[in-house]
Enzyme design. Structure first.
Site, mmCIF file in Angstrom:
data_model
loop_
_atom_site.group_PDB
_atom_site.id
_atom_site.type_symbol
_atom_site.label_atom_id
_atom_site.label_comp_id
_atom_site.label_asym_id
_atom_site.label_seq_id
_atom_site.Cartn_x
_atom_site.Cartn_y
_atom_site.Cartn_z
ATOM 1 N N LYS A 52 -54.048 -5.117 -28.429
ATOM 2 C CA LYS A 52 -53.766 -5.455 -27.046
ATOM 3 C C LYS A 52 -55.011 -5.285 -26.174
ATOM 4 O O LYS A 52 -55.101 -5.816 -25.081
ATOM 5 C CB LYS A 52 -52.687 -4.502 -26.484
ATOM 6 C CG LYS A 52 -51.396 -4.493 -27.216
ATOM 7 C CD LYS A 52 -50.506 -3.350 -26.603
ATOM 8 C CE LYS A 52 -49.299 -3.125 -27.461
ATOM 9 N NZ LYS A 52 -48.536 -1.930 -26.991
ATOM 10 N N GLY A 53 -55.968 -4.486 -26.681
ATOM 11 C CA GLY A 53 -57.061 -4.012 -25.837
ATOM 12 C C GLY A 53 -57.902 -5.093 -25.181
ATOM 13 O O GLY A 53 -58.417 -4.901 -24.089
ATOM 14 N N GLU A 108 -63.154 -9.112 -28.490
ATOM 15 C CA GLU A 108 -62.744 -7.733 -28.748
ATOM 16 C C GLU A 108 -63.115 -6.845 -27.564
ATOM 17 O O GLU A 108 -64.112 -7.074 -26.885
ATOM 18 C CB GLU A 108 -63.450 -7.290 -30.027
ATOM 19 C CG GLU A 108 -62.984 -6.183 -30.866
ATOM 20 C CD GLU A 108 -61.586 -5.603 -30.801
ATOM 21 O OE1 GLU A 108 -60.910 -5.659 -29.754
ATOM 22 O OE2 GLU A 108 -61.199 -5.008 -31.807
ATOM 23 N N ASP A 109 -62.301 -5.843 -27.328
ATOM 24 C CA ASP A 109 -62.579 -4.932 -26.219
ATOM 25 C C ASP A 109 -63.798 -4.057 -26.507
ATOM 26 O O ASP A 109 -64.678 -3.893 -25.668
ATOM 27 C CB ASP A 109 -61.356 -4.058 -25.895
ATOM 28 C CG ASP A 109 -60.753 -3.372 -27.121
ATOM 29 O OD1 ASP A 109 -61.311 -3.495 -28.237
ATOM 30 O OD2 ASP A 109 -59.715 -2.707 -26.969
ATOM 31 N N ASP A 112 -66.642 -0.355 -32.308
ATOM 32 C CA ASP A 112 -66.829 1.083 -32.511
ATOM 33 C C ASP A 112 -67.366 1.290 -33.926
ATOM 34 O O ASP A 112 -68.553 1.088 -34.176
ATOM 35 C CB ASP A 112 -65.472 1.746 -32.261
ATOM 36 C CG ASP A 112 -65.497 3.258 -32.315
ATOM 37 O OD1 ASP A 112 -66.545 3.835 -32.008
ATOM 38 O OD2 ASP A 112 -64.468 3.869 -32.653
ATOM 39 N N LYS A 140 -70.407 0.533 -29.065
ATOM 40 C CA LYS A 140 -70.884 1.906 -29.314
ATOM 41 C C LYS A 140 -71.745 1.865 -30.566
ATOM 42 O O LYS A 140 -71.237 2.099 -31.668
ATOM 43 C CB LYS A 140 -69.699 2.842 -29.570
ATOM 44 C CG LYS A 140 -68.859 3.217 -28.368
ATOM 45 C CD LYS A 140 -67.773 4.190 -28.836
ATOM 46 C CE LYS A 140 -66.785 4.515 -27.757
ATOM 47 N NZ LYS A 140 -65.610 5.247 -28.308
ATOM 48 N N PHE A 161 -65.068 8.477 -25.558
ATOM 49 C CA PHE A 161 -63.824 7.713 -25.598
ATOM 50 C C PHE A 161 -63.520 7.190 -24.195
ATOM 51 O O PHE A 161 -63.379 7.952 -23.254
ATOM 52 C CB PHE A 161 -62.677 8.578 -26.105
ATOM 53 C CG PHE A 161 -61.492 7.760 -26.515
ATOM 54 C CD1 PHE A 161 -61.428 7.194 -27.780
ATOM 55 C CD2 PHE A 161 -60.446 7.532 -25.634
ATOM 56 C CE1 PHE A 161 -60.340 6.419 -28.164
ATOM 57 C CE2 PHE A 161 -59.350 6.758 -26.008
ATOM 58 C CZ PHE A 161 -59.302 6.204 -27.278
ATOM 59 N N VAL A 162 -63.428 5.873 -24.078
ATOM 60 C CA VAL A 162 -63.251 5.251 -22.767
ATOM 61 C C VAL A 162 -61.897 4.554 -22.663
ATOM 62 O O VAL A 162 -61.301 4.169 -23.672
ATOM 63 C CB VAL A 162 -64.384 4.235 -22.474
ATOM 64 C CG1 VAL A 162 -65.724 4.941 -22.342
ATOM 65 C CG2 VAL A 162 -64.455 3.149 -23.545
ATOM 66 N N ARG A 174 -54.385 1.097 -19.596
ATOM 67 C CA ARG A 174 -54.862 -0.279 -19.816
ATOM 68 C C ARG A 174 -55.038 -1.040 -18.503
ATOM 69 O O ARG A 174 -55.814 -1.986 -18.420
ATOM 70 C CB ARG A 174 -53.872 -1.048 -20.696
ATOM 71 C CG ARG A 174 -53.767 -0.531 -22.126
ATOM 72 C CD ARG A 174 -53.032 -1.555 -22.984
ATOM 73 N NE ARG A 174 -52.581 -1.020 -24.257
ATOM 74 C CZ ARG A 174 -53.324 -0.933 -25.347
ATOM 75 N NH1 ARG A 174 -54.583 -1.325 -25.322
ATOM 76 N NH2 ARG A 174 -52.822 -0.456 -26.461
#
Ligand code: IMP
Ligand code: MG
Length: 183
Positions: A52-53, A108-109, A112, A140, A161-162, A174
């Site tokens: 969902k990000g 993509e959000d 990582d 990241k 972590f954001v 969100r």
């Protein structure tokens, strides 16, 4: 929801340290859209949103790409719960459209460890996409476990972590119009 928040406004929550304010997000996403429009001139790319990000980024990015294009959605889980990666990618909702012959842009959000996108790129290649590129709002670089390189990046960020602008912690945050670190 991992905890029951006290009712009331969220955007001014004192536990949130703003890392990227809304106006910087908007300006950068417009630049990314313009770069994609230049690179894909004469083609009709298919934007695939990783739910969902990426939904907030996707909705702003697609309106910044002045080209005919298609959109599709896929839902995967790479994080069991909270902050720790399981290293496992599961498709929760698959694409509606075939990939054969399409120029794919994976939206993509955040990139990582790279496990999620590495899996998706390989799977989309196997399904016959003509080309596959990655547009990630956040990156990241220090956290990478597999070699995945985004073609379009909004912001490189440190290993924190954001949340916000689509990104969650336990399904919360969100809806923040900015990117923040939760203290
Ligand atoms: P990767 O497979 O480790 O690259 O994980 C990517 C996914 O992990 C993202 O699509 C997010 O859903 C989640 N994720 C990674 N870092 C963060 C973060 O800082 N905040 C929220 N979600 C994150
Ligand atoms: Mg995600």
């Amino acid at each position: 929801m991992s905890s029951s928040p006290a009712p009331g406004p969220e955007f001014g929550n004192p536990r949130l340290d703003i890392l990227i304010p809304s106006d910087r997000l908007q300006a950068r996403v417009r630049e990314m859209g313009a770069a994609i429009a230049r690179d894909y001139a004469g083609r009709t790319p298919e934007l695939i949103c990783v739910l969902k990000g990426a939904v907030v980024f996707m909705s702003d990015l697609m309106r910044a790409i002045d080209l005919p294009l298609g959109i599709d959605f896929i839902a995967v889980s790479s994080y069991a719960k909270g902050k720790n990666s399981t290293g496992e990618v599961k498709i929760l909702k698959d694409l509606d459209e075939p990939l054969q012959g399409r120029d794919i842009i994976l939206v993509e959000d955040i990139l990582d460890t790279g496990l999620t996108l590495n899996y998706l790129v390989n799977s989309f290649r196997a399904r016959g996409a003509t080309s596959i590129r990655i547009a990630a709002l956040l990156n990241k670089p220090d956290r990478r476990k597999v070699d995945v390189r985004p073609d379009y990046v909004g912001f490189d960020i440190p290993d924190e972590f954001v949340v916000g602008y689509g990104l969650d912690f336990g399904e919360r945050y969100r809806n923040l119009p900015f990117i923040a670190v939760v203290r």
